[in-house]
Design a protein around this motif. Structure first.
Motif, PDB file in Angstrom:
ATOM      1  N   THR A  18      -6.470  -5.515  -6.675  1.00 15.95           N
ATOM      2  CA  THR A  18      -6.903  -4.126  -6.825  1.00 15.95           C
ATOM      3  C   THR A  18      -7.450  -3.605  -5.497  1.00 15.95           C
ATOM      4  N   PHE A  19      -7.501  -2.292  -5.374  1.00 13.67           N
ATOM      5  CA  PHE A  19      -8.088  -1.649  -4.190  1.00 13.67           C
ATOM      6  C   PHE A  19      -9.172  -0.694  -4.660  1.00 13.67           C
ATOM      7  N   LEU A  20     -10.389  -0.925  -4.158  1.00 17.63           N
ATOM      8  CA  LEU A  20     -11.536  -0.060  -4.444  1.00 17.63           C
ATOM      9  C   LEU A  20     -11.886   0.733  -3.189  1.00 17.63           C
ATOM     10  N   GLY A  21     -11.905   2.041  -3.308  1.00 10.53           N
ATOM     11  CA  GLY A  21     -12.265   2.854  -2.140  1.00 10.53           C
ATOM     12  C   GLY A  21     -12.203   4.332  -2.437  1.00 10.53           C
ATOM     13  N   SER A  22     -12.614   5.113  -1.457  1.00  8.90           N
ATOM     14  CA  SER A  22     -12.635   6.565  -1.599  1.00  8.90           C
ATOM     15  C   SER A  22     -11.230   7.144  -1.567  1.00  8.90           C
ATOM     16  N   ASP A  23     -11.083   8.293  -2.207  1.00  9.75           N
ATOM     17  CA  ASP A  23      -9.854   9.077  -2.098  1.00  9.75           C
ATOM     18  C   ASP A  23     -10.118  10.142  -1.031  1.00  9.75           C
ATOM     19  N   PHE A  24      -9.716   9.834   0.210  1.00  8.24           N
ATOM     20  CA  PHE A  24     -10.034  10.731   1.335  1.00  8.24           C
ATOM     21  C   PHE A  24      -9.342  12.090   1.217  1.00  8.24           C
ATOM     22  N   LYS A  61      -8.024  15.998   6.507  1.00 11.75           N
ATOM     23  CA  LYS A  61      -7.330  17.177   7.046  1.00 11.75           C
ATOM     24  C   LYS A  61      -6.271  17.659   6.049  1.00 11.75           C
ATOM     25  N   LYS A  62      -5.500  16.701   5.527  1.00 11.79           N
ATOM     26  CA  LYS A  62      -4.421  17.016   4.596  1.00 11.79           C
ATOM     27  C   LYS A  62      -4.948  17.708   3.337  1.00 11.79           C
TER      28      LYS A  62
END
Length: 204
Positions: A18-24, A61-62
């Motif tokens: 799994t990947f845990l992190g922010s949705d930039f 930015k996107k």
């Protein structure tokens, strides 16, 4: 293997659980939503980008551009990297103030560059938060303090406190339980009143 904070460039999801992190991108969208909701007529935005090539800089930015695309009145008139540093933000903002005849809003990819921009705006004899509005991402203590004081107008949270969520995922993986392939960090956003309320009890 559990990934945290940054993903990897691979379509092979068997490499990790799994990947845990922010949705930039979502962070950029939140900043863009506030911009769209608070723009009065033609609005010139200068953008202080994060480190060139870094995922948060690209994605913030996107997401921001995606949201302001609905309002042709909102234009990014200058965009340059400040390397996520306070000194970089100050230096780039000083250059923007000289090269741009009219700046309404600063969108900084993190609080530190926004805090540097505040220094440059004050040195130019303008009032940050009033003459030039400021949107940032992170919600570090200095940023939240500036927001509570009205020098920043809006902060989108990027929560670095991943330990608790990470350990919960690790325990599930060890037990052989199913976990989602992608877990987004729990994050919010703050205006001035919300920052005043959150400052005394918030963990940094």
């Amino acid at each position: 293997v559990i990934l945290t904070d940054r993903a990897i460039d691979s379509d092979d999801t068997s490499l990790y659980k799994t990947f845990l992190g922010s949705d930039f991108v979502e962070e950029g969208r939140k900043a863009g939503d506030w911009m769209v909701a608070n723009a009065n007529g033609p609005t010139n935005v200068v953008e202080l980008q994060g480190t060139t090539g870094a995922a948060p800089a690209i994605d913030r930015k996107k997401g921001f551009e995606e949201k302001i695309a609905s309002k042709p009145d909102i234009k990014i008139v200058a965009s340059q990297t400040g390397d996520f540093t306070r000194s970089g933000g100050k230096q780039v903002m000083e250059a923007f103030l000289k090269s741009q005849p009219k700046i309404d809003v600063v969108y900084a990819h993190n609080d530190d560059m926004g805090l540097g921009a505040i220094e440059a705006i004050k040195a130019a004899g303008k009032v940050p938060g009033k003459d030039i509005k400021i949107i940032t991402v992170d919600a570090v203590k200095d940023g939240m303090t500036a927001l509570a004081n009205g020098e920043i107008n809006y902060i989108v949270e990027c929560n670095p406190l991943l330990g608790k969520q990470l350990m919960e995922l690790a325990k599930k993986v060890v037990k052989g339980e199913d976990v989602p392939a992608r877990v987004v960090t729990e994050e919010g956003a703050f205006n001035q009143e919300q920052a005043k309320a959150a400052l005394p009890t918030r963990q940094y």
